[in-house]
Design an enzyme around this catalytic site. Structure first.
Site, mmCIF file in Angstrom:
data_model
loop_
_atom_site.group_PDB
_atom_site.id
_atom_site.type_symbol
_atom_site.label_atom_id
_atom_site.label_comp_id
_atom_site.label_asym_id
_atom_site.label_seq_id
_atom_site.Cartn_x
_atom_site.Cartn_y
_atom_site.Cartn_z
ATOM 1 N N LYS A 99 0.880 -1.170 0.000
ATOM 2 C CA LYS A 99 0.000 0.000 0.000
ATOM 3 C C LYS A 99 0.914 1.217 0.000
ATOM 4 C CE LYS A 99 -3.238 2.761 2.644
ATOM 5 N NZ LYS A 99 -3.858 3.030 3.957
ATOM 6 N N ASN A 209 -9.359 1.825 9.503
ATOM 7 C CA ASN A 209 -8.646 1.432 10.707
ATOM 8 C C ASN A 209 -9.242 2.096 11.945
ATOM 9 O OD1 ASN A 209 -5.088 1.246 11.592
ATOM 10 N ND2 ASN A 209 -6.862 0.874 12.817
#
Length: 261
Positions: A99, A209
């Site tokens: 990522k 998250n």
């Protein structure tokens, strides 16, 4: 598998990706991942390399969960720094997935799209499968695809803000412009309804998250997000009605009984 998602040749049933930072404990993280049925989790190289024994235990737990690991270059502010971090992450986590984050603004954590494209070009040339954290700009998206990215991850709102989809128009336009490219809303999602809204627009997955990790009950919130994604995806596949400016009765008015006085 019905309605599966394929990213870089890997087939997935879950469309929810979870970050692994800020949880109250490793046990709660593990339970959140399990109940959400997420198949991809993001992991920071900095956590693994600075965590000592705790870092090794964390990595062992992640492997035991049987999920795909997506290392990230969080905290990198230049393409050079991100490339080096990605190279180290490939050795540590034994994966060519990355990522890619290149942060350009300290307050908003907005991506540096110029550094992002440069970093993606170099990493793709090295054989990495790049998941770029980007803005909702179509021109930037085209350049990322041109250098070899097969997935795009536009932000919904600044990282950790919980504001949801700040620019619904831009996200909808990106979906229309890239109908066959996997698109993942990454960052800014705060509650399951935000995730459902993104899925209703036709997005392929959500990465989040803070909304789970910092919830009062992360495990229940993870379950809520899993259900929200499922609802949004079903609505998209079913074909939602278009909003109208005027009321339209659901019961026909013709043929109703009336009386004359």
């Amino acid at each position: 598998m019905a309605d599966a998602l394929t990213l870089y040749g890997t087939t997935l049933q879950s469309r929810l990706m979870l970050g692994t930072a800020q949880y109250p404990s490793p046990a709660i993280l593990a339970e959140a991942i399990k109940i959400s049925k997420a198949e991809i989790v993001t992991v920071s190289l900095r956590r693994e390399t600075t965590g000592g024994t705790g870092g090794r235990e964390f990595w062992t737990m992640i492997k035991e969960l049987g999920v795909h690991v997506l290392p990230n270059t969080a905290g990198c502010h230049t393409a050079k720094e991100a490339i080096l971090t990605a190279e180290l992450a490939r050795d540590v986590f034994d994966t060519d997935w990355i990522k890619l984050e290149v942060i350009g603004h300290a307050d908003t954590l907005q991506p540096d799209v110029f550094g992002l494209v440069d970093g993606a070009r170099e990493l793709t040339a090295q054989g990495f499968k790049v998941f770029p954290y980007t803005t909702d700009d179509i021109v930037v998206a085209e350049k990322l695809l041109a250098v070899g990215c097969e997935v795009l991850m536009p932000w919904g709102a600044p990282i950790g803000s919980g504001k949801g989809l700040n620019n619904r128009f831009a996200l909808k336009a990106m979906r229309a412009h890239f109908p066959r490219v996997p698109l993942v809303v990454d960052a800014g999602i705060g509650v399951p309804s935000h995730a459902a809204e993104a899925m209703e627009l036709g997005y392929d997955a959500i990465l989040l998250n803070t909304a789970v990790a910092k919830a009062g009950d992360p495990v229940q919130m993870a379950k809520g997000f899993a259900l929200g994604l499922e609802a949004g995806r079903l609505a998209y596949l079913a074909g939602a009605m278009e909003p109208r400016d005027m009321a339209v009765p659901s019961t026909p008015v013709l043929g109703l009984a009336f009386s004359e006085i």
